[in-house]
Structure formats: structure tokens, C-alpha cells
Design an enzyme around this catalytic site. Structure first.
Site, short mmCIF file in Angstrom:
data_model
loop_
_atom_site.label_atom_id
_atom_site.label_comp_id
_atom_site.label_asym_id
_atom_site.label_seq_id
_atom_site.Cartn_x
_atom_site.Cartn_y
_atom_site.Cartn_z
CD GLU A 95 -2.60 -1.13 2.65
OE1 GLU A 95 -2.20 -0.41 3.59
OE2 GLU A 95 -3.51 -1.95 2.76
CB CYS A 108 2.95 7.20 3.48
SG CYS A 108 3.61 5.94 4.59
CB CYS A 115 8.01 -5.46 8.68
SG CYS A 115 9.39 -4.59 9.46
CB CYS A 119 7.30 -2.92 16.16
SG CYS A 119 8.96 -2.44 15.62
CB CYS A 122 3.79 -2.22 13.81
SG CYS A 122 3.77 -1.96 12.02
N GLY A 164 7.11 -2.08 6.09
CA GLY A 164 8.50 -2.50 5.99
C GLY A 164 9.48 -1.60 6.71
CB SER A 196 10.38 6.39 8.95
OG SER A 196 10.08 6.10 10.29
CB SER A 219 10.23 4.40 14.99
OG SER A 219 9.75 4.80 13.73
CG ASN A 295 -3.24 5.10 14.00
OD1 ASN A 295 -4.10 5.92 14.27
ND2 ASN A 295 -2.09 5.43 13.45
CB CYS A 338 1.31 5.16 11.64
SG CYS A 338 1.78 6.77 11.10
N1 SAH Z 1 9.96 0.53 9.91
C1 SAH Z 1 9.98 1.95 9.86
C2 SAH Z 1 8.87 2.56 9.02
C3 SAH Z 1 7.47 1.98 9.12
S1 SAH Z 1 6.47 2.37 10.52
C4 SAH Z 1 10.00 2.55 11.24
O1 SAH Z 1 9.92 1.78 12.19
O2 SAH Z 1 10.14 3.75 11.38
C5 SAH Z 1 6.13 4.08 10.41
C6 SAH Z 1 5.78 4.71 11.77
O3 SAH Z 1 4.50 4.22 12.22
C7 SAH Z 1 6.77 4.36 12.86
O4 SAH Z 1 7.12 5.50 13.59
C8 SAH Z 1 5.99 3.40 13.76
O5 SAH Z 1 6.46 3.47 15.07
C9 SAH Z 1 4.57 3.90 13.58
N2 SAH Z 1 3.53 2.91 13.88
C10 SAH Z 1 3.54 1.60 13.60
N3 SAH Z 1 2.40 1.01 14.02
C11 SAH Z 1 1.64 1.99 14.57
C12 SAH Z 1 0.35 2.01 15.19
N4 SAH Z 1 -0.39 0.91 15.29
N5 SAH Z 1 -0.11 3.20 15.64
C13 SAH Z 1 0.62 4.32 15.50
N6 SAH Z 1 1.84 4.35 14.93
C14 SAH Z 1 2.35 3.21 14.48
#
Ligand code: SAH
Length: 340
Positions: A95, A108, A115, A119, A122, A164, A196, A219, A295, A338
Site C-alpha cells: 500500500e 507514504c 516486515c 514491533c 504494528c 517494511g 523512517s 521511531s 492506531n 501508521c
Molecule cells: N519501519 C519503519 C517505518 C514503518 S512504521 C519505522 O519503524 O520507522 C512508520 C511509523 O509508524 C513508525 O514511527 C511506527 O512506530 C509507527 N507505527 C507503527 N504502528 C503503529 C500504530 N499501530 N499506531 C501508531 N503508529 C504506528
């Protein structure tokens, strides 16, 4: 089939094309003519490249494809952001989210299918890594969206923040970014592209040597190692002090800043004490801070902090002279925010 073995010229680095063109006996300046058609005029048919001879057009057509990822579905949010679902050649999907605002239109884009970093907050992390995207697929998301939108809308900023971990797909991401900023290719301003990362220290060090000078976002998401270990397993390899030390040595041009992202998870990392610790950790950094209220997705087990909590967290940082922004969950109604 023949088509599958053909190389996609889109996404192929200029340095690679120099070798290929030379092997084919084609003059090197032809690369820039082709780049101008492809990246500047958006032409995807060698026969339309009228400053090349018929013979050359045919040779290039036999050797290369000019393929963009296929837009399978577009979903428009109430807030006017658009989620693009791309179907790739192997039928996997990724996406991109296009987010218009008053002063910019940000796209974005994704760098991997799934990935590896897992985390816990996520949604992409729950999928595991399916595969890395190729440079053509990373660049292609931007080119396909640009082509799809009316010229009056377009894309002004690009963030590599979709599905990713960009630095986990190092080579293709660097190739794609180089073509984005190259004056011979897409000519996008270095300041308008942000990568990021979850904080892979060795790759950050390597990336700075590429001299691409795009913006970097990290992050961080926690202020102590036990919490960060739990929500971001990569922290066991590169704990907070190691990460911040590497970032203190990151070369920043005058007027540029690092971005720290901080996902706020209720009762996990959103206390006033966390805010104060964050202010302490980031002392001396030229940076801005983006707070991202969680989120939610179904089985995550995490909760969204209250608005009061988010504002209190922000106030503490502001009172210590940080620039702090609360990221609205753009596209949440279409699962485009995100981590969704
Ligand atoms: N892997 C990279 C980029 C992808 S995530 C990274 O970690 O930066 C992009 C951003 O979305 C990151 O800052 C991550 O912490 C945030 N993110 C991921 N899942 C989320 C969620 N459920 N709610 C809010 N932010 C989230």
C-alpha cells in the site's frame, strides 16, 4: 516467459545502465535521453522516444520493460487521503497512502511486503517478512500515484514510512532514493524525502556514507530499555544509548533536523515521567518530535491514550523547548494510518 526475463529500466541505477548500454554499444548520453522520457515526461513506450533512432528504440524495447506496479484498488478517506493498493507481479500486495494538506501533499510508500522487525504495536509487524520490494516497485509506487492524480494535486513530499523497514531492504531502497533525487531522473528535493527507521545502527552509519542527504526519522517509541525491548525487539540488538550515540554523530546539514517519532500507547510509554525522560534523552539534538497516538487494530492488546494524556505529554516537551507535533491519524477510516 520473455517478459519476465526482461529487465525493468524503471528503478535500474544509472551506474548499471552505463555498463549495459556500453555492452550494447549504445552511447552513454542516451541514458539521459531515456531518463528524461521516463522520469520527466512519464513516457512508458520506447517508440514514443522521438529523439532516438527507430533502430535504437527497437533494441531498447527488446531489452527492457518500463513497468509500474498495478493499482488494484483506490480507497478515499473522509479526510481526503487516498489509499492505493498495488498488486505486484508475484501477486503480493503493498500500500501507499496519499495525504493532502494545505501546504503539501505527502505520499507514504512501502519498502517491503511485511516486515521482519515484529514491533508489537504494528500490524505489519504481525505479518513477518514476505519479501523485499525491488527498486522499481518502490519508485513505481510514487510514479504510478503521480500518474493517477490530476496534475493540480500531485505529490510534493515522500515518506518511506509504509510497510517494511527501509534499512532492512538496503540496496533497493538506496537505488530508488538515488533515482528520486537525481537531477537526471525524478529531481525531487532531498529535503522532501524522509526515510523512517526503527533504528538499525549499522545501517544508519552505512546510509550516511551514501551522501543522499534526505531527511531521517527515527521511531524511538520508548524512553527506557525494558519498555523498548518489549515493544521493539530490535532494541535488544541496538539499545537506546547505542542508537542515540549513533544519531549524535549523524551528519546534518545547516538548517536540517532529525525527526523522532513516538507512538503513544496508553499506560505503556505515555506518562509524564516518560515525557520528561524523553526531553532528557534528546537534549542537544537538532530535532523535532512527532507524537503518534496509537492506531488500534484488533488483537494488539494496546489502548489509545486519551486526548488529555497526549496533550500533557506534548506540553511537557514544549515547555522544554522542543518542536512537537501530534500526528493526526490520517486515513484511519480506510485502515491507512501508521501501522495499519
Ligand atoms: N519501519 C519503519 C517505518 C514503518 S512504521 C519505522 O519503524 O520507522 C512508520 C511509523 O509508524 C513508525 O514511527 C511506527 O512506530 C509507527 N507505527 C507503527 N504502528 C503503529 C500504530 N499501530 N499506531 C501508531 N503508529 C504506528
Amino acid at each position: 516467459s520473455h517478459a519476465k526475463t526482461m529487465e525493468n529500466l524503471i528503478g535500474t541505477p544509472e551506474s548499471t545502465l552505463q555498463v549495459v548500454f556500453s555492452d550494447l554499444g549504445i552511447e552513454p548520453y542516451r541514458i539521459h535521453q531515456v531518463f528524461n522520457w521516463v522520469y520527466n515526461y512519464g513516457i512508458r513506450d520506447f517508440q514514443q522516444m522521438t529523439n532516438l533512432s527507430k533502430v535504437l528504440r527497437n533494441r531498447l524495447q527488446e531489452k527492457f520493460s518500463l513497468a509500474l506496479p498495478h493499482i488494484q484498488k483506490k480507497t478515499v478517506s473522509q479526510d481526503e487521503s487516498i489509499k492505493y493498493l498495488f498488486e505486484l507481479e508475484d501477486e503480493s500486495t503493498v500500500e501507499s497512502i496519499w495525504m493532502p494538506s494545505e501546504n503539501r501533499n505527502t505520499l507514504c510508500i512501502s519498502t517491503q511486503v511485511g516486515c521482519r522487525l515484529a514491533c508489537s504495536f504494528c500490524l505489519t509487524g504481525t505479518l513477518g517478512l514476505k519479501r523485499n520490494l525491488m527498486a522499481s516497485e518502490i519508485l513505481g509506487q510514487h510514479m504510478a500515484v503521480k500518474k493517477d492524480l490530476p496534475e493540480s494535486q500531485g505529490v510534493t513530499n515522500i515518506v518511506l514510512m509504509g510497510m517494511g523497514e527501509p534499512l532492512d531492504n538496503y540496496g533497493p531502497v538506496v537505488d530508488a532514493v538515488r533515482l528520486m533525487v537525481s537531477p537526471e531522473a525524478l529531481r525531487i528535493s532531498k529535503r522532501k524525502i524522509t526515510l523512517s527507521t526503527a533504528g538499525q545502527v549499522d545501517k544508519i552509519k552505512k546510509f550516511q556514507e551514501e551522501k543522499l542527504q534526505i531527511s531521517l526519522a527515527i521511531s524511538l517509541n520508548a524512553t527506557d530499555n525494558p519498555t523498548r525491548d518489549k515493544i521493539m525487539p530490535i532494541n535488544k540488538k541496538y539499545p537506546i544509548e547505542t542508537l542515540l550515540e549513533c544519531l549524535r554523530n549523524y551528519p546534518l546539514k545547516i538548517g536540517r533536523k532529525l525527526t523522532f517519532e513516538y507512538v503513544l500507547l496508553a499506560d505503556i510509554n505515555d506518562s509524564d515521567e516518560d515525557a520528561r525522560r524523553l526531553a532528557q534523552l534528546l537534549k542537544g539534538f537538532r530535532c523535532k518530535i512527532n507524537l503518534i497516538p496509537f492506531n488500534p487494530f484488533a488483537p494488539s492488546g494496546y489502548r489509545v491514550p486519551s486526548d488529555e494524556r497526549v496533550l500533557s505529554f506534548q506540553d511537557i516537551l514544549i515547555s522544554r523547548n522542543y518542536s512537537v507535533f501530534i500526528k493526526k491519524n490520517r486515513g484511519a477510516d480506510i485502515l491507512g494510518a501508521c501501522g495499519q
